[in-house]
Motif scaffolding. Structure first.
Motif, short mmCIF file in Angstrom:
data_model
loop_
_atom_site.label_atom_id
_atom_site.label_comp_id
_atom_site.label_asym_id
_atom_site.label_seq_id
_atom_site.Cartn_x
_atom_site.Cartn_y
_atom_site.Cartn_z
N ARG A 31 -102.48 0.35 -52.19
CA ARG A 31 -102.23 -0.45 -50.97
C ARG A 31 -103.53 -0.99 -50.37
O ARG A 31 -103.56 -2.10 -49.85
N HIS A 32 -104.62 -0.23 -50.47
CA HIS A 32 -105.90 -0.71 -49.96
C HIS A 32 -106.44 -1.87 -50.79
O HIS A 32 -106.95 -2.85 -50.24
N GLU A 54 -104.66 -3.93 -52.59
CA GLU A 54 -103.78 -5.10 -52.34
C GLU A 54 -104.18 -5.81 -51.06
O GLU A 54 -104.14 -7.03 -50.98
N GLU A 55 -104.58 -5.04 -50.04
CA GLU A 55 -105.01 -5.64 -48.76
C GLU A 55 -106.30 -6.45 -48.94
O GLU A 55 -106.49 -7.45 -48.27
N LEU A 56 -107.18 -5.98 -49.83
CA LEU A 56 -108.42 -6.72 -50.08
C LEU A 56 -108.15 -8.04 -50.78
O LEU A 56 -108.90 -8.99 -50.63
N GLY A 57 -107.07 -8.06 -51.56
CA GLY A 57 -106.64 -9.25 -52.25
C GLY A 57 -107.66 -9.77 -53.15
O GLY A 57 -107.90 -10.77 -53.60
#
Length: 183
Positions: free
Chosen positions: A177-178, A180-183
């Motif tokens: 999830r971390h 994915e947030e950084l993208g």
């Protein structure tokens, strides 16, 4: 992945054994892989790489699949995490490798300044492979790695006009999830 990288990366190696590595070791590997050898022979040439002073420098251009370097670096990051701290990457974590842009470089550098006693800095084979890593004390396996192969090579990203000199692969090991947030 390893065969490809050990055949192509030596064209840009800057470590003390770079000349031998290219003329002997890489040549031997390329002779075992005619398809790759022919591809390089067709695509190799000279191009111009932008410098900081906005001038262009003529350089040997070797086609390179950066995704193969990233995939290999992800395996290396997993292995280093186990080697140094006996941590296996949990299923809810991901391993992501990339060549940082100037902005990404600042981000990766900031991760290495975080307070932790879990740090390593290693130089193997007189600069053939260098890496440093840091792991969180509170979130086991959360880690960052900077891995430089063959003294670092100059990589030019045509679509962005970015030049990465003496580049390295950054590897982040973090909850999915971390990342994915950084993208």
């Amino acid at each position: 992945l390893e065969h490809y990288l050990l055949s192509v990366l030596p064209f840009g190696g800057t470590h003390p054994n770079a000349e031998k590595n290219l003329s002997v070791d890489a040549a031997r590997r390329l002779n075992k892989n005619k398809k790759l050898k022919n591809h390089l022979k067709e695509e190799i040439g000279f191009g111009h790489v932008p410098q900081k002073n906005n001038e262009l420098e003529r350089r040997l251009h070797v086609p390179f699949d950066g995704e193969k370097l990233h995939k290999f670096s992800e395996f290396v990051g997993r292995g280093l995490l186990w080697h140094h701290w006996q941590c296996r990457v949990p299923s809810q974590y991901a391993v992501e490798a990339f060549t940082p842009s100037p902005t990404g470089l600042k981000y990766v550098d900031s991760l290495f300044t975080l307070n932790t006693k879990h740090r390593v800095c290693v130089n193997l084979g007189n600069g053939t492979v260098r890496y440093k890593g840091a792991m969180s004390e509170s979130d086991e396996c959360l880690s960052v790695w900077a891995i430089q192969f063959l003294g670092g090579v100059t990589v030019s990203e045509k679509s962005y006009g970015i030049v990465f000199k003496n580049s390295f692969a950054a590897v982040l090991v973090a909850p999915k999830r971390h990342l994915e947030e950084l993208g």
